[in-house]
Design a protein around this motif. Sequence first.
Motif, PDB file in Angstrom:
ATOM      1  N   VAL A  15       0.875  -1.181   0.000  1.00 24.24           N
ATOM      2  CA  VAL A  15       0.000   0.000   0.000  1.00 24.24           C
ATOM      3  C   VAL A  15       0.911   1.230   0.000  1.00 24.24           C
ATOM      4  O   VAL A  15       1.645   1.472   0.969  1.00 24.24           O
ATOM      5  CB  VAL A  15      -0.944   0.009   1.220  1.00 24.24           C
ATOM      6  CG1 VAL A  15      -1.900   1.193   1.133  1.00 24.24           C
ATOM      7  CG2 VAL A  15      -1.729  -1.299   1.296  1.00 24.24           C
ATOM      8  N   ILE A  16       0.879   1.965  -1.111  1.00 21.25           N
ATOM      9  CA  ILE A  16       1.825   3.067  -1.309  1.00 21.25           C
ATOM     10  C   ILE A  16       1.062   4.367  -1.547  1.00 21.25           C
ATOM     11  O   ILE A  16       0.246   4.462  -2.473  1.00 21.25           O
ATOM     12  CB  ILE A  16       2.736   2.783  -2.527  1.00 21.25           C
ATOM     13  CG1 ILE A  16       3.456   1.436  -2.376  1.00 21.25           C
ATOM     14  CG2 ILE A  16       3.742   3.927  -2.727  1.00 21.25           C
ATOM     15  CD1 ILE A  16       4.261   1.014  -3.613  1.00 21.25           C
ATOM     16  N   GLU A 155       1.710   1.777   4.060  1.00 21.88           N
ATOM     17  CA  GLU A 155       2.978   1.400   4.703  1.00 21.88           C
ATOM     18  C   GLU A 155       4.147   2.138   4.062  1.00 21.88           C
ATOM     19  O   GLU A 155       5.209   2.252   4.638  1.00 21.88           O
ATOM     20  CB  GLU A 155       3.223  -0.106   4.557  1.00 21.88           C
ATOM     21  CG  GLU A 155       2.452  -0.964   5.530  1.00 21.88           C
ATOM     22  CD  GLU A 155       1.249  -1.613   4.872  1.00 21.88           C
ATOM     23  OE1 GLU A 155       1.395  -2.160   3.772  1.00 21.88           O
ATOM     24  OE2 GLU A 155       0.155  -1.540   5.460  1.00 21.88           O
ATOM     25  N   GLU A 156       3.930   2.587   2.817  1.00 23.71           N
ATOM     26  CA  GLU A 156       5.022   3.216   2.077  1.00 23.71           C
ATOM     27  C   GLU A 156       4.578   4.570   1.530  1.00 23.71           C
ATOM     28  O   GLU A 156       3.412   4.762   1.202  1.00 23.71           O
ATOM     29  CB  GLU A 156       5.453   2.344   0.891  1.00 23.71           C
ATOM     30  CG  GLU A 156       5.968   0.971   1.261  1.00 23.71           C
ATOM     31  CD  GLU A 156       6.389   0.193   0.023  1.00 23.71           C
ATOM     32  OE1 GLU A 156       7.151   0.748  -0.801  1.00 23.71           O
ATOM     33  OE2 GLU A 156       5.954  -0.958  -0.139  1.00 23.71           O
ATOM     34  N   LEU A 157       5.563   5.462   1.417  1.00 26.36           N
ATOM     35  CA  LEU A 157       5.322   6.756   0.775  1.00 26.36           C
ATOM     36  C   LEU A 157       6.264   6.896  -0.412  1.00 26.36           C
ATOM     37  O   LEU A 157       7.472   6.664  -0.290  1.00 26.36           O
ATOM     38  CB  LEU A 157       5.572   7.897   1.776  1.00 26.36           C
ATOM     39  CG  LEU A 157       5.507   9.320   1.213  1.00 26.36           C
ATOM     40  CD1 LEU A 157       4.138   9.643   0.637  1.00 26.36           C
ATOM     41  CD2 LEU A 157       5.869  10.349   2.300  1.00 26.36           C
ATOM     42  N   LEU A 158       5.692   7.227  -1.551  1.00 26.62           N
ATOM     43  CA  LEU A 158       6.479   7.561  -2.738  1.00 26.62           C
ATOM     44  C   LEU A 158       6.337   9.065  -2.957  1.00 26.62           C
ATOM     45  O   LEU A 158       5.216   9.587  -3.014  1.00 26.62           O
ATOM     46  CB  LEU A 158       5.959   6.795  -3.962  1.00 26.62           C
ATOM     47  CG  LEU A 158       6.721   6.965  -5.283  1.00 26.62           C
ATOM     48  CD1 LEU A 158       6.475   5.752  -6.193  1.00 26.62           C
ATOM     49  CD2 LEU A 158       6.350   8.229  -6.048  1.00 26.62           C
ATOM     50  N   VAL A 181       3.042  11.530  11.776  1.00 28.35           N
ATOM     51  CA  VAL A 181       2.149  10.395  11.513  1.00 28.35           C
ATOM     52  C   VAL A 181       2.765   9.109  12.064  1.00 28.35           C
ATOM     53  O   VAL A 181       2.091   8.289  12.689  1.00 28.35           O
ATOM     54  CB  VAL A 181       1.846  10.276   9.995  1.00 28.35           C
ATOM     55  CG1 VAL A 181       1.196   8.933   9.666  1.00 28.35           C
ATOM     56  CG2 VAL A 181       0.942  11.419   9.542  1.00 28.35           C
ATOM     57  N   LYS A 182       4.085   8.945  11.856  1.00 27.91           N
ATOM     58  CA  LYS A 182       4.772   7.745  12.362  1.00 27.91           C
ATOM     59  C   LYS A 182       4.715   7.692  13.894  1.00 27.91           C
ATOM     60  O   LYS A 182       4.499   6.642  14.481  1.00 27.91           O
ATOM     61  CB  LYS A 182       6.234   7.746  11.920  1.00 27.91           C
ATOM     62  CG  LYS A 182       6.436   7.299  10.493  1.00 27.91           C
ATOM     63  CD  LYS A 182       7.901   7.250  10.127  1.00 27.91           C
ATOM     64  CE  LYS A 182       8.610   6.113  10.813  1.00 27.91           C
ATOM     65  NZ  LYS A 182       9.881   5.776  10.151  1.00 27.91           N
ATOM     66  N   SER A 183       4.916   8.833  14.528  1.00 27.58           N
ATOM     67  CA  SER A 183       4.951   8.875  16.001  1.00 27.58           C
ATOM     68  C   SER A 183       3.591   8.587  16.615  1.00 27.58           C
ATOM     69  O   SER A 183       3.500   7.928  17.649  1.00 27.58           O
ATOM     70  CB  SER A 183       5.403  10.254  16.488  1.00 27.58           C
ATOM     71  OG  SER A 183       6.661  10.548  15.967  1.00 27.58           O
ATOM     72  N   HIS A 184       2.540   9.099  16.000  1.00 26.09           N
ATOM     73  CA  HIS A 184       1.232   9.093  16.666  1.00 26.09           C
ATOM     74  C   HIS A 184       0.199   8.155  16.049  1.00 26.09           C
ATOM     75  O   HIS A 184      -0.727   7.734  16.728  1.00 26.09           O
ATOM     76  CB  HIS A 184       0.658  10.511  16.688  1.00 26.09           C
ATOM     77  CG  HIS A 184       1.527  11.494  17.408  1.00 26.09           C
ATOM     78  ND1 HIS A 184       1.654  11.501  18.775  1.00 26.09           N
ATOM     79  CD2 HIS A 184       2.332  12.476  16.942  1.00 26.09           C
ATOM     80  CE1 HIS A 184       2.505  12.465  19.127  1.00 26.09           C
ATOM     81  NE2 HIS A 184       2.936  13.062  18.038  1.00 26.09           N
ATOM     82  N   LEU A 185       0.326   7.874  14.748  1.00 25.75           N
ATOM     83  CA  LEU A 185      -0.795   7.212  14.070  1.00 25.75           C
ATOM     84  C   LEU A 185      -0.431   5.958  13.276  1.00 25.75           C
ATOM     85  O   LEU A 185      -1.241   5.057  13.132  1.00 25.75           O
ATOM     86  CB  LEU A 185      -1.478   8.210  13.109  1.00 25.75           C
ATOM     87  CG  LEU A 185      -2.096   9.451  13.767  1.00 25.75           C
ATOM     88  CD1 LEU A 185      -2.280  10.555  12.731  1.00 25.75           C
ATOM     89  CD2 LEU A 185      -3.430   9.108  14.397  1.00 25.75           C
ATOM     90  N   LEU A 189       4.819   3.453   8.643  1.00 30.08           N
ATOM     91  CA  LEU A 189       5.038   4.282   7.446  1.00 30.08           C
ATOM     92  C   LEU A 189       6.524   4.547   7.198  1.00 30.08           C
ATOM     93  O   LEU A 189       7.251   4.927   8.103  1.00 30.08           O
ATOM     94  CB  LEU A 189       4.297   5.618   7.604  1.00 30.08           C
ATOM     95  CG  LEU A 189       4.365   6.573   6.410  1.00 30.08           C
ATOM     96  CD1 LEU A 189       3.668   5.987   5.185  1.00 30.08           C
ATOM     97  CD2 LEU A 189       3.742   7.923   6.772  1.00 30.08           C
ATOM     98  N   GLU A 190       6.961   4.310   5.960  1.00 23.35           N
ATOM     99  CA  GLU A 190       8.342   4.590   5.560  1.00 23.35           C
ATOM    100  C   GLU A 190       8.352   5.311   4.218  1.00 23.35           C
ATOM    101  O   GLU A 190       7.555   4.988   3.337  1.00 23.35           O
ATOM    102  CB  GLU A 190       9.141   3.279   5.386  1.00 23.35           C
ATOM    103  CG  GLU A 190       9.416   2.510   6.667  1.00 23.35           C
ATOM    104  CD  GLU A 190      10.326   3.258   7.638  1.00 23.35           C
ATOM    105  OE1 GLU A 190      11.064   4.169   7.200  1.00 23.35           O
ATOM    106  OE2 GLU A 190      10.291   2.931   8.844  1.00 23.35           O
ATOM    107  N   VAL A 191       9.256   6.271   4.083  1.00 26.97           N
ATOM    108  CA  VAL A 191       9.494   6.851   2.753  1.00 26.97           C
ATOM    109  C   VAL A 191      10.329   5.821   2.007  1.00 26.97           C
ATOM    110  O   VAL A 191      11.519   5.658   2.262  1.00 26.97           O
ATOM    111  CB  VAL A 191      10.243   8.200   2.837  1.00 26.97           C
ATOM    112  CG1 VAL A 191      10.461   8.768   1.436  1.00 26.97           C
ATOM    113  CG2 VAL A 191       9.465   9.204   3.690  1.00 26.97           C
ATOM    114  N   SER A 192       9.683   5.087   1.095  1.00 26.85           N
ATOM    115  CA  SER A 192      10.375   3.968   0.451  1.00 26.85           C
ATOM    116  C   SER A 192      10.937   4.335  -0.914  1.00 26.85           C
ATOM    117  O   SER A 192      11.878   3.704  -1.394  1.00 26.85           O
ATOM    118  CB  SER A 192       9.417   2.782   0.289  1.00 26.85           C
ATOM    119  OG  SER A 192       8.387   3.107  -0.632  1.00 26.85           O
TER     120      SER A 192
END
Length: 270
Positions: A15-16, A155-158, A181-185, A189-192
């Motif tokens: 899911v990107i 899970e991923e950010l492009l 977003v990673k800290s709280h929600l 999530l990773e910038v992939s």
Amino acid sequence: MSGKKEWPKPPACRVITIANQKGGVGKTTTSVNLAASLAMHGLKVLVVDLDPQGNASTALGVDHHADIPSIYEVLIEDRPLAEIVVLAPELPNLYCAPATLNLAGAEIELVSKVARESRLRRALDRYDKEQFDYVLIDCPPSLGLLTVNALVGAEELLIPIQCEYYALEGLGQLLRTVDLVKSHLNPQLEVSTILLTMYDARTRLAAQVADEVRGHFGDIVLRTVIPRSVRVSEAPSYGQSVMTYDPGSSGALAYSEAASEMAHRGAGGA
């Protein structure tokens, strides 16, 4: 376009989210053409259109006038995602959750909703997304609640970055939002992936920007760059991605190469 070599499937659905709050960097173009490329190579892809303008829906040839059930009803009225997903007419493996102009009011309507940042994630969790190899989420050019929903749902950010002056301006704000977003929600999530778009090989500036982005982000920057291309810009007005509109054009070949890189990386290859 049939008979193409199949690319490897990822171990689980990827899911990107494709986001950059700067307008005109090629977010929708990237979403649609990567999706079409992946679909042409045997992968099953869903494009979730989260932009009220509905440009991804248009480019996929999917109807999205105001009366069509859309992602708006999913976010605001808890309608199941399965009820709005439609097959894109151009390609057999490509599906779309369309956006309508109703979505323009969603930013305000979401404010009063319970768990307003997680409504897309909840819809995806209730949906059989494992039937897909890829879910690509196209965002509006802002860091409002729609984009936050997209970041929480993936899970991923492009990030598409155009090879122009001020390319990195505003990127810090996006990356700070990602950290929040990673800290709280959504700790997953990773910038992939970073994709360089609108590359003009005739200018020194484009090469400088590309070098700067690669120096800053390293290996997550795809080797393939997307050139400036009239064909890429024309295709949506015909209700098509450039992959079907003009598959031999430089833009189509570049997006196909970028999608191949993504697919092979995601399957554990180089």
